[in-house]
Design a protein around this motif. Structure first.
Motif, PDB file in Angstrom:
ATOM      1  N   TRP A 239      48.396  42.267  35.670  1.00  0.00           N
ATOM      2  CA  TRP A 239      48.759  43.130  34.466  1.00  0.00           C
ATOM      3  C   TRP A 239      47.808  43.313  33.177  1.00  0.00           C
ATOM      4  O   TRP A 239      47.479  44.327  32.949  1.00  0.00           O
ATOM      5  CB  TRP A 239      50.051  42.707  34.030  1.00  0.00           C
ATOM      6  N   LYS A 240      47.005  42.143  33.028  1.00  0.00           N
ATOM      7  CA  LYS A 240      45.992  42.307  31.836  1.00  0.00           C
ATOM      8  C   LYS A 240      44.828  43.173  32.490  1.00  0.00           C
ATOM      9  O   LYS A 240      44.244  44.087  31.611  1.00  0.00           O
ATOM     10  CB  LYS A 240      45.341  40.963  31.769  1.00  0.00           C
ATOM     11  N   ASN A 241      44.808  43.162  33.773  1.00  0.00           N
ATOM     12  CA  ASN A 241      43.502  44.062  34.225  1.00  0.00           C
ATOM     13  C   ASN A 241      44.184  45.783  34.116  1.00  0.00           C
ATOM     14  O   ASN A 241      43.336  46.736  33.846  1.00  0.00           O
ATOM     15  CB  ASN A 241      43.319  43.895  35.658  1.00  0.00           C
ATOM     16  N   ILE A 242      45.152  45.861  34.306  1.00  0.00           N
ATOM     17  CA  ILE A 242      46.083  46.948  34.375  1.00  0.00           C
ATOM     18  C   ILE A 242      45.965  47.668  32.945  1.00  0.00           C
ATOM     19  O   ILE A 242      45.644  48.753  32.540  1.00  0.00           O
ATOM     20  CB  ILE A 242      47.548  47.114  34.846  1.00  0.00           C
ATOM     21  N   GLU A 243      46.229  46.456  31.889  1.00  0.00           N
ATOM     22  CA  GLU A 243      46.120  46.970  30.725  1.00  0.00           C
ATOM     23  C   GLU A 243      44.703  47.285  30.040  1.00  0.00           C
ATOM     24  O   GLU A 243      44.494  48.395  29.352  1.00  0.00           O
ATOM     25  CB  GLU A 243      46.765  45.874  29.689  1.00  0.00           C
ATOM     26  N   THR A 244      43.707  46.576  30.606  1.00  0.00           N
ATOM     27  CA  THR A 244      42.447  46.891  30.250  1.00  0.00           C
ATOM     28  C   THR A 244      41.900  48.190  30.799  1.00  0.00           C
ATOM     29  O   THR A 244      41.329  49.272  30.219  1.00  0.00           O
ATOM     30  CB  THR A 244      41.346  45.924  31.167  1.00  0.00           C
ATOM     31  N   TYR A 245      42.268  48.602  32.042  1.00  0.00           N
ATOM     32  CA  TYR A 245      42.213  49.935  32.597  1.00  0.00           C
ATOM     33  C   TYR A 245      42.683  51.181  31.961  1.00  0.00           C
ATOM     34  O   TYR A 245      42.032  52.075  31.584  1.00  0.00           O
ATOM     35  CB  TYR A 245      42.737  50.021  34.304  1.00  0.00           C
ATOM     36  N   VAL A 246      44.051  50.902  31.465  1.00  0.00           N
ATOM     37  CA  VAL A 246      44.530  52.072  30.845  1.00  0.00           C
ATOM     38  C   VAL A 246      44.158  52.266  29.499  1.00  0.00           C
ATOM     39  O   VAL A 246      43.876  53.397  28.942  1.00  0.00           O
ATOM     40  CB  VAL A 246      46.141  51.811  30.596  1.00  0.00           C
TER      41      VAL A 246
END
Length: 463
Positions: free
Chosen positions: A156-163
């Motif tokens: 999820w942290k990676n998803i947040e970073t991507y967004v």
């Protein structure tokens, strides 16, 4: 549509594939026609149950075939409801939908955001430094999505970073709907708490599916296992004093409890969220109102799941309760209750035309004799019986092989051939998919399935 039959061979219940019919979205009349074609070489009067997964067209078909067999042979089909595995999937689905969190949309969007776009995957890997991607969410097998949610939590942290990088225009902005869903969910401060609660309830239900995805005869254990599962769910939203009043043994009272009565429910502040979801809620920067709404939605999640299980599960059928008299642990711990259930079960089977009324006294006497023999056989053998490792059919037939138990043995065989679910049929669909090739005719699929089934039954190709 796959046809399977269950029968006895060498003191063991066998499930065998007998054919497939490709119907698409057939009507009940279509099902009726193809079913009659599929069983035309079988003694129809010996059919005691038709097991299915429960769509309305199947329920209508069941009533039609039940009426046909009664009119032709004067006997009634035994009914223990639709597949318990499907009930559990659909109950969990009802819970997820009642929460209004739209977890399924998030999980599907995460997967499809990167599935067919190497450019997006490359951007994601560049900004996150990770090559771990979301897993596919399966809408019709809700309980099998625990791993999908766990993967989403992991990255999820990676998803947040991507967004964030997309919004800062460091990488290209996707134009698909999946990105819009994910970007909206990233803004939700409680999204991780919601996923954790999804996982918490799913892992509570998962053991049931694992235990019952088997060909072993499991109906005598359904009532106890469903009772334990329901009791565990109730403990999250029902008051302790209400649960104590029911008692730890009364499964029938448990299923009769009115869970929608506010007097029986805990307040929102006392809803059991599970360790991880509660931790995420504490760490989230939300108002008291948002926290309250999350707890109320969690409560709705559990209540909706419970409501569906208590309404649709096999435990609502009296014959399932009666058949627990063949549970070895029950035979040791509560023999008087087992005798009472046996009499009720015999009454049901007599009314269906499956047992001769004159044989009932003999069956009861032989059952009493079996209970009296338990100490000499070994009480621990019955008390420690594990239905998830051992086969009940083989266990009981070992102790009923003598001539003195002839009537009871025949009755037990009738009971244990009842199917608790569709595990073997569902696996059959996977086999169909594997053997299918372009322009393969229906007869060829059936032939290949028969070969696969035979190889499986003899223990592998080398045998």
């Amino acid at each position: 549509m796959d046809f399977h039959v269950r029968f006895w061979k060498d003191d063991k219940v066998i499930t065998r594939y007998i054919g497939s019919v490709f119907l698409g979205h057939g009507s009940a009349d279509d099902l009726m026609h193809h079913f009659n074609e599929g069983i035309k070489d079988l003694p129809v009067h010996n059919i005691i149950q038709i097991s299915m997964d429960g769509p309305n067209v199947n329920l209508k078909f069941f009533e039609m075939i039940k009426k046909q067999i009664f009119n032709d042979h004067g006997v009634t089909l035994l009914n223990i409801g639709s597949c318990g595995l499907h009930v559990m999937h659909n109950s969990f689905k009802c819970g997820v939908q009642a929460s209004t969190w739209d977890i399924s949309s998030l999980m599907s969007s995460l997967y499809y955001l990167f599935k067919d776009s190497p450019a997006r995957r490359e951007d994601y890997q560049k900004v996150s430094g990770s090559s771990v991607l979301p897993l596919k969410f399966v809408n019709h097998r809700w309980m099998e999505n625990v791993g999908v949610v766990e993967r989403a939590l992991l990255i999820w942290k990676n998803i947040e970073t991507y967004v964030k990088k997309v919004q800062e225009k460091e990488v290209n902005k996707p134009t698909c709907k999946s990105y819009e869903v994910v970007a909206t969910m990233v803004k939700d401060p409680l999204v991780k708490a919601k996923m954790e609660f999804f996982r918490y309830i799913a892992t509570h239900l998962q053991p049931f599916l694992g235990h019952y995805q088997t060909d072993r005869p499991m109906v005598p254990f359904l009532m106890a296992d469903l009772g334990q599962l329901v009791r565990g769910l109730m403990s999250k939203v029902i008051k302790d004093d209400v649960m104590k009043e029911i008692g730890p043994e009364s499964t029938q009272k448990l299923f009769a409890l009115d869970i929608d009565d506010k007097k029986n429910q805990v307040t929102y502040s006392k809803v059991d969220l599970g360790f991880s979801a509660a931790k995420e809620l504490r760490q989230a920067k939300v108002s008291d109102k948002q926290s309250m709404e999350f707890k109320l939605q969690s409560k709705d999640f559990v209540l909706a799941t419970l409501r569906k299980i208590m309404m649709k599960s096999p435990a609502t059928y009296s014959v399932v309760r009666y058949l627990s008299m063949l549970n070895p642990k029950e035979m040791v711990s509560n023999p008087s209750l087992c005798k009472s259930r046996l009499k009720k079960c015999l009454g049901h089977f007599v009314s269906c035309g499956r047992v001769n009324e004159r044989d009932c006294d003999c069956i009861i006497q032989q059952y009493d004799a079996l209970l009296l023999n338990i100490p000499s056989i070994g009480t621990s053998m019955f008390a420690d019986f594990n239905p998830y490792l051992d086969r009940l059919d083989e266990f009981l037939m070992t102790h009923l092989k003598n001539q003195e138990f002839e009537k009871l043995r025949s009755f037990v065989k009738l009971c244990l051939v009842l199917s608790h679910g569709q595990a073997d049929v569902e696996r059959g669909f996977s086999v169909n998919k594997k053997v299918e090739v372009e322009n393969l005719k229906e007869e060829s699929v059936v032939a290949q399935r028969l070969i696969c089934d035979y190889v499986k039954n003899v223990g592998g190709i080398k045998k």
